[in-house]
Scaffold this motif. Structure first.
Motif, PDB file in Angstrom:
ATOM      1  N   ILE A  10       0.688  -1.355  -0.083  1.00  0.00           N
ATOM      2  CA  ILE A  10      -0.093   0.090   0.103  1.00  0.00           C
ATOM      3  C   ILE A  10       0.900   1.052   0.066  1.00  0.00           C
ATOM      4  O   ILE A  10       1.819   1.165   0.859  1.00  0.00           O
ATOM      5  N   VAL A  11       0.637   2.327  -0.935  1.00  0.00           N
ATOM      6  CA  VAL A  11       1.223   3.470  -0.900  1.00  0.00           C
ATOM      7  C   VAL A  11       0.297   4.790  -0.915  1.00  0.00           C
ATOM      8  O   VAL A  11      -0.837   4.373  -1.217  1.00  0.00           O
ATOM      9  N   VAL A  12       0.818   5.551  -0.284  1.00  0.00           N
ATOM     10  CA  VAL A  12       0.176   7.045  -0.217  1.00  0.00           C
ATOM     11  C   VAL A  12       1.024   7.916  -0.835  1.00  0.00           C
ATOM     12  O   VAL A  12       1.981   8.106  -0.936  1.00  0.00           O
ATOM     13  N   ALA A  13       0.280   8.417  -2.135  1.00  0.00           N
ATOM     14  CA  ALA A  13       0.930   9.320  -3.027  1.00  0.00           C
ATOM     15  C   ALA A  13       0.674  10.649  -2.924  1.00  0.00           C
ATOM     16  O   ALA A  13      -0.533  10.937  -2.729  1.00  0.00           O
ATOM     17  N   VAL A  14       1.599  11.626  -3.156  1.00  0.00           N
ATOM     18  CA  VAL A  14       1.120  13.082  -2.663  1.00  0.00           C
ATOM     19  C   VAL A  14       1.748  13.890  -3.839  1.00  0.00           C
ATOM     20  O   VAL A  14       2.828  13.904  -4.387  1.00  0.00           O
ATOM     21  N   ASP A  15       0.811  14.764  -4.348  1.00  0.00           N
ATOM     22  CA  ASP A  15       1.049  15.969  -5.367  1.00  0.00           C
ATOM     23  C   ASP A  15       0.771  17.138  -4.389  1.00  0.00           C
ATOM     24  O   ASP A  15      -0.208  17.795  -4.452  1.00  0.00           O
ATOM     25  N   PRO A  16       1.805  17.879  -3.808  1.00  0.00           N
ATOM     26  CA  PRO A  16       1.806  19.101  -2.903  1.00  0.00           C
ATOM     27  C   PRO A  16       1.496  20.333  -3.906  1.00  0.00           C
ATOM     28  O   PRO A  16       1.702  20.177  -5.130  1.00  0.00           O
ATOM     29  N   VAL A  59      -1.204  13.665   5.084  1.00  0.00           N
ATOM     30  CA  VAL A  59      -0.444  12.571   4.237  1.00  0.00           C
ATOM     31  C   VAL A  59      -0.055  11.237   5.521  1.00  0.00           C
ATOM     32  O   VAL A  59      -0.261  10.279   5.162  1.00  0.00           O
ATOM     33  N   VAL A  60       0.293  11.996   6.425  1.00  0.00           N
ATOM     34  CA  VAL A  60       1.004  10.970   7.789  1.00  0.00           C
ATOM     35  C   VAL A  60      -0.540  10.251   8.285  1.00  0.00           C
ATOM     36  O   VAL A  60      -0.445   9.145   8.583  1.00  0.00           O
ATOM     37  N   ARG A  61      -1.532  10.944   8.478  1.00  0.00           N
ATOM     38  CA  ARG A  61      -2.731  10.223   8.908  1.00  0.00           C
ATOM     39  C   ARG A  61      -3.254   9.258   8.030  1.00  0.00           C
ATOM     40  O   ARG A  61      -3.539   8.031   8.303  1.00  0.00           O
ATOM     41  N   ALA A  62      -2.983   9.553   6.542  1.00  0.00           N
ATOM     42  CA  ALA A  62      -3.427   8.251   5.566  1.00  0.00           C
ATOM     43  C   ALA A  62      -2.616   7.369   5.661  1.00  0.00           C
ATOM     44  O   ALA A  62      -2.903   6.062   5.593  1.00  0.00           O
ATOM     45  N   TYR A  63      -1.284   7.687   5.608  1.00  0.00           N
ATOM     46  CA  TYR A  63      -0.168   6.458   5.896  1.00  0.00           C
ATOM     47  C   TYR A  63      -0.452   5.700   7.123  1.00  0.00           C
ATOM     48  O   TYR A  63      -0.559   4.444   7.270  1.00  0.00           O
ATOM     49  N   GLN A  64      -1.155   6.130   8.237  1.00  0.00           N
ATOM     50  CA  GLN A  64      -1.140   5.492   9.279  1.00  0.00           C
ATOM     51  C   GLN A  64      -2.745   4.703   9.465  1.00  0.00           C
ATOM     52  O   GLN A  64      -2.575   3.425   9.871  1.00  0.00           O
ATOM     53  N   ARG A  65      -3.603   5.498   8.910  1.00  0.00           N
ATOM     54  CA  ARG A  65      -4.804   4.919   8.903  1.00  0.00           C
ATOM     55  C   ARG A  65      -4.894   3.610   7.677  1.00  0.00           C
ATOM     56  O   ARG A  65      -5.612   2.755   8.350  1.00  0.00           O
ATOM     57  N   PHE A  66      -4.050   3.534   6.728  1.00  0.00           N
ATOM     58  CA  PHE A  66      -4.056   2.480   6.010  1.00  0.00           C
ATOM     59  C   PHE A  66      -2.903   1.502   5.988  1.00  0.00           C
ATOM     60  O   PHE A  66      -2.787   0.525   5.221  1.00  0.00           O
ATOM     61  N   ALA A  68       0.250   1.724   5.513  1.00  0.00           N
ATOM     62  CA  ALA A  68       0.937   1.802   4.083  1.00  0.00           C
ATOM     63  C   ALA A  68       2.348   1.389   4.383  1.00  0.00           C
ATOM     64  O   ALA A  68       2.995   1.627   5.573  1.00  0.00           O
ATOM     65  N   ASP A  69       3.039   1.058   3.346  1.00  0.00           N
ATOM     66  CA  ASP A  69       4.188   0.741   3.210  1.00  0.00           C
ATOM     67  C   ASP A  69       5.286   1.884   2.787  1.00  0.00           C
ATOM     68  O   ASP A  69       6.505   1.795   3.209  1.00  0.00           O
ATOM     69  N   ARG A  70       4.685   2.929   2.236  1.00  0.00           N
ATOM     70  CA  ARG A  70       5.368   4.002   1.717  1.00  0.00           C
ATOM     71  C   ARG A  70       4.632   5.164   1.252  1.00  0.00           C
ATOM     72  O   ARG A  70       3.485   5.005   0.894  1.00  0.00           O
ATOM     73  N   VAL A  71       5.435   6.087   1.380  1.00  0.00           N
ATOM     74  CA  VAL A  71       4.775   7.549   0.827  1.00  0.00           C
ATOM     75  C   VAL A  71       5.623   8.026  -0.450  1.00  0.00           C
ATOM     76  O   VAL A  71       6.803   7.985  -0.334  1.00  0.00           O
ATOM     77  N   VAL A  72       5.098   8.036  -1.196  1.00  0.00           N
ATOM     78  CA  VAL A  72       5.543   8.847  -2.702  1.00  0.00           C
ATOM     79  C   VAL A  72       5.078  10.273  -3.068  1.00  0.00           C
ATOM     80  O   VAL A  72       3.902  10.226  -2.954  1.00  0.00           O
ATOM     81  N   ALA A  73       5.938  11.003  -2.811  1.00  0.00           N
ATOM     82  CA  ALA A  73       5.799  12.273  -3.025  1.00  0.00           C
ATOM     83  C   ALA A  73       6.592  13.011  -4.130  1.00  0.00           C
ATOM     84  O   ALA A  73       7.654  13.015  -4.263  1.00  0.00           O
ATOM     85  N   GLU A  74       5.751  13.850  -4.923  1.00  0.00           N
ATOM     86  CA  GLU A  74       6.517  14.523  -5.991  1.00  0.00           C
ATOM     87  C   GLU A  74       7.118  15.822  -5.563  1.00  0.00           C
ATOM     88  O   GLU A  74       6.595  16.591  -4.491  1.00  0.00           O
TER      89      GLU A  74
END
Length: 173
Positions: A10-16, A59-66, A68-74
């Motif tokens: 599971i990843v959380v992806a971010v477009d700041p 972003v960190v809340r989504a990472y924790q809620r799911f 996730a294995d990693r955050v991918v951020a542009e």
């Protein structure tokens, strides 16, 4: 069994956002990968009108809620500031910074092909994300706004399916 427990990654992806203000949106999309190789879009956690600290917390809340294995951020808009903001919330956040070297439409084409091949499903209705998906074309969105949610989706599916970064792990034990 919950959907997230059946996923290998599971990843959380971010477009700041490139700016700030009440209309600036930080695209935050959560997606996972099934053992079959099919991707599942789990959530659109995008936030509007938040400060850098505000979207970093989301972003960190989504990472924790799911779990996730990693955050991918542009990192094109803000560079190391993006990493610094995220790490100010969680110092050990597993983070991969990505840089766009091609235009948005070219980056989205391989992801559109995954949808055509039925290799991506949505685990719910994500109205604003799906509106951007339907409206997006070679010239961007008809409104002229940034396709922030769509960009985050593209980064998530690229990391999961097209690049396959990271190692799978066992969940639910």
């Amino acid at each position: 069994m919950r959907v997230s427990e059946a996923l290998r990654r599971i990843v959380v992806a971010v477009d700041p956002p490139s700016g700030s203000g009440e209309h600036s949106c930080c695209g935050i999309v959560v997606a996972g990968l099934e053992a079959t190789g099919r991707a599942v879009v789990l959530a659109d956690c995008s936030v509007t009108g938040k400060s850098p600290a505000g979207w970093a917390n989301a972003v960190v809340r989504a990472y924790q809620r799911f779990s996730a294995d990693r955050v991918v951020a542009e990192a094109n808009q803000g560079g190391e500031m993006v990493a610094a903001m995220l790490r100010s919330v969680d110092t050990v956040l597993p983070l991969t910074l990505v840089r766009a070297t091609r235009g948005k439409f070219l980056r989205a084409e391989p992801v559109a092909a995954l949808y055509e091949q039925r290799r991506v499903v949505h685990a719910g209705r994500f109205m604003e994300l799906e509106d951007q998906m339907c409206d997006f074309g070679p010239e961007g969105l008809s409104s002229g706004r940034s396709p922030d949610r769509l960009d985050a989706l593209v980064w998530a599916l690229t990391a999961l399916v097209l690049e396959g970064q990271g190692e799978p792990r066992v969940r639910g034990i």
